[in-house]
Enzyme design. Sequence first.
Site, PDB file in Angstrom:
ATOM      1  N   TYR A 135     -37.597  -5.691-106.905  1.00 35.37           N
ATOM      2  CA  TYR A 135     -37.069  -4.579-106.102  1.00 35.37           C
ATOM      3  C   TYR A 135     -38.069  -4.166-105.013  1.00 35.37           C
ATOM      4  CZ  TYR A 135     -35.440   0.106-104.831  1.00 35.37           C
ATOM      5  OH  TYR A 135     -35.038   1.215-104.142  1.00 35.37           O
ATOM      6  N   TYR A 196     -41.250   8.371-100.426  1.00 37.80           N
ATOM      7  CA  TYR A 196     -41.840   8.204-101.754  1.00 37.80           C
ATOM      8  C   TYR A 196     -43.291   7.758-101.610  1.00 37.80           C
ATOM      9  CZ  TYR A 196     -37.351   8.215-104.391  1.00 37.80           C
ATOM     10  OH  TYR A 196     -36.168   8.547-104.984  1.00 37.80           O
ATOM     11  N   ARG A 209     -29.686  10.222 -98.959  1.00 40.40           N
ATOM     12  CA  ARG A 209     -28.973  10.523-100.226  1.00 40.40           C
ATOM     13  C   ARG A 209     -27.464  10.532-100.066  1.00 40.40           C
ATOM     14  NH1 ARG A 209     -32.765   9.448-104.052  1.00 40.40           N
ATOM     15  NH2 ARG A 209     -34.742  10.293-103.327  1.00 40.40           N
ATOM     16  N   GLU A 314     -27.268   5.091-113.193  1.00 38.74           N
ATOM     17  CA  GLU A 314     -27.245   5.509-111.794  1.00 38.74           C
ATOM     18  C   GLU A 314     -25.777   5.676-111.408  1.00 38.74           C
ATOM     19  OE1 GLU A 314     -30.080   3.612-109.133  1.00 38.74           O
ATOM     20  OE2 GLU A 314     -28.441   3.345-107.702  1.00 38.74           O
TER      21      GLU A 314
HETATM   22  O1  LIG Z   1     -33.051   0.930-102.558  1.00 36.20           O
HETATM   23  C1  LIG Z   1     -31.959   1.469-102.404  1.00 36.20           C
HETATM   24  O2  LIG Z   1     -31.237   1.246-101.404  1.00 36.20           O
HETATM   25  C2  LIG Z   1     -31.468   2.392-103.426  1.00 36.20           C
HETATM   26  C3  LIG Z   1     -30.570   3.359-103.072  1.00 36.20           C
HETATM   27  C4  LIG Z   1     -30.078   4.251-104.029  1.00 36.20           C
HETATM   28  C5  LIG Z   1     -30.478   4.129-105.330  1.00 36.20           C
HETATM   29  C6  LIG Z   1     -31.336   3.124-105.668  1.00 36.20           C
HETATM   30  O3  LIG Z   1     -31.655   2.977-106.951  1.00 36.20           O
HETATM   31  C7  LIG Z   1     -31.861   2.262-104.713  1.00 36.20           C
HETATM   32  C1  LIG Z   2     -32.368   5.864-108.015  1.00 41.73           C
HETATM   33  C2  LIG Z   2     -33.499   5.686-107.191  1.00 41.73           C
HETATM   34  O1  LIG Z   2     -34.181   4.733-107.226  1.00 41.73           O
HETATM   35  C3  LIG Z   2     -33.859   6.698-106.259  1.00 41.73           C
HETATM   36  O2  LIG Z   2     -33.149   7.686-106.150  1.00 41.73           O
HETATM   37  O3  LIG Z   2     -34.880   6.501-105.647  1.00 41.73           O
END
Ligand SMILES: O=C(O)c1cccc(O)c1
Ligand SMILES: CC(=O)C(=O)O
Length: 332
Positions: A135, A196, A209, A314
């Site tokens: 990821y 982040y 979001r 999620e």
């Molecule tokens: O990396 C993302 O696009 C993403 C977006 C929303 C939730 C998530 O877990 C990941």
């Molecule tokens: C779900 C997730 O990875 C986020 O909200 O950043």
Amino acid sequence: MIDVAVSTDTPLRDYGGILGVVEFGGQSRNPDLTAGYPTVGIAMREQREQPVREVWTSASEVTSGARDGIVYGHDGTHLFGTFRLPGAEAYREATRSVYRRTMTLLHDLGYPHLVRMWNHIADINHTNAGGLEVYRDFCQGRAEGLEEAGTDMSAGLPAATGIGSRGDGVVVYFIAERSGAPLHFENPRQVPAHRYPREYGPRSPSFARATLLPSSEKLFLSGTASIIGHRSTHVGDLDGQCDTTLENIRLLLASVSEKTGGKVEMDSFTMLKAYVRHESDVPHVRRRLREEVGPLVPLELFNVDICRSELLLEIEGVLTMKFSDEVRGGGS
Ligand SMILES: O=C(O)c1cccc(O)c1
Ligand SMILES: CC(=O)C(=O)O
């Protein structure tokens, strides 16, 4: 006007103009135009299960095409696009390149505004040969591709999902728009993902979001999980994660309502999808969601991995907002 429906049984000929179809079944397949519109397969179910189709439709005439590995359908206002990266040891470079090509294509076709993106990443929590989680490797390539295309990370990012799949490779599909009308929102109790801290990977995830498409009164809710600030909460506690996730969604909807003057609540979903890490948790999450949104909302659950290894579920979806004539006409 763009619309979406999810079903296992509606024959595709019953829809009007089709912008694109996503088949959540037993296999990931490269997108093609064989049916006359873009179709892509994502391995999100077991082989024996009935595939679920997500169908994006338009009331206008649709034109389709393919360029640079990206297959698309568009109607003059909205564009549906999709691509697949084959399974690989690392995705950074291919992701950077295809995200940049996507932005170039959207620019050339005249749909420069991303509204919503879905990124389905096989083995999302595995560590690759370079020692980086799949990821995080993906996020790095995506951030670089968007950056090279000149995307404004604080204002121009669309709602998104980044989630596991049961196939191989990465399958992405997205909605883009012509006029620049989409509005992006953050969650009042979550740090914007693009900010982040570094502990979550070399480059932050690139998404907002939620995104509102005022012309169709649709609110696209990003994948939402049990995160407060930037930290995962209730590690190992399914009900705790359900509570926090649902509260995150309620707070986001309240904030969007307040900012836009529109009405949107937990029963406003026209499509609700949940991703659940452990198969044995699926029935419980289904019950929790039904209690929350009522019996009428179309709901699909998928047993796949989630982008942080401690997250158990999620939730994402599309909601219909209601605006009074006063607000629609410009307010004051
Ligand atoms: O990396 C993302 O696009 C993403 C977006 C929303 C939730 C998530 O877990 C990941
Ligand atoms: C779900 C997730 O990875 C986020 O909200 O950043």
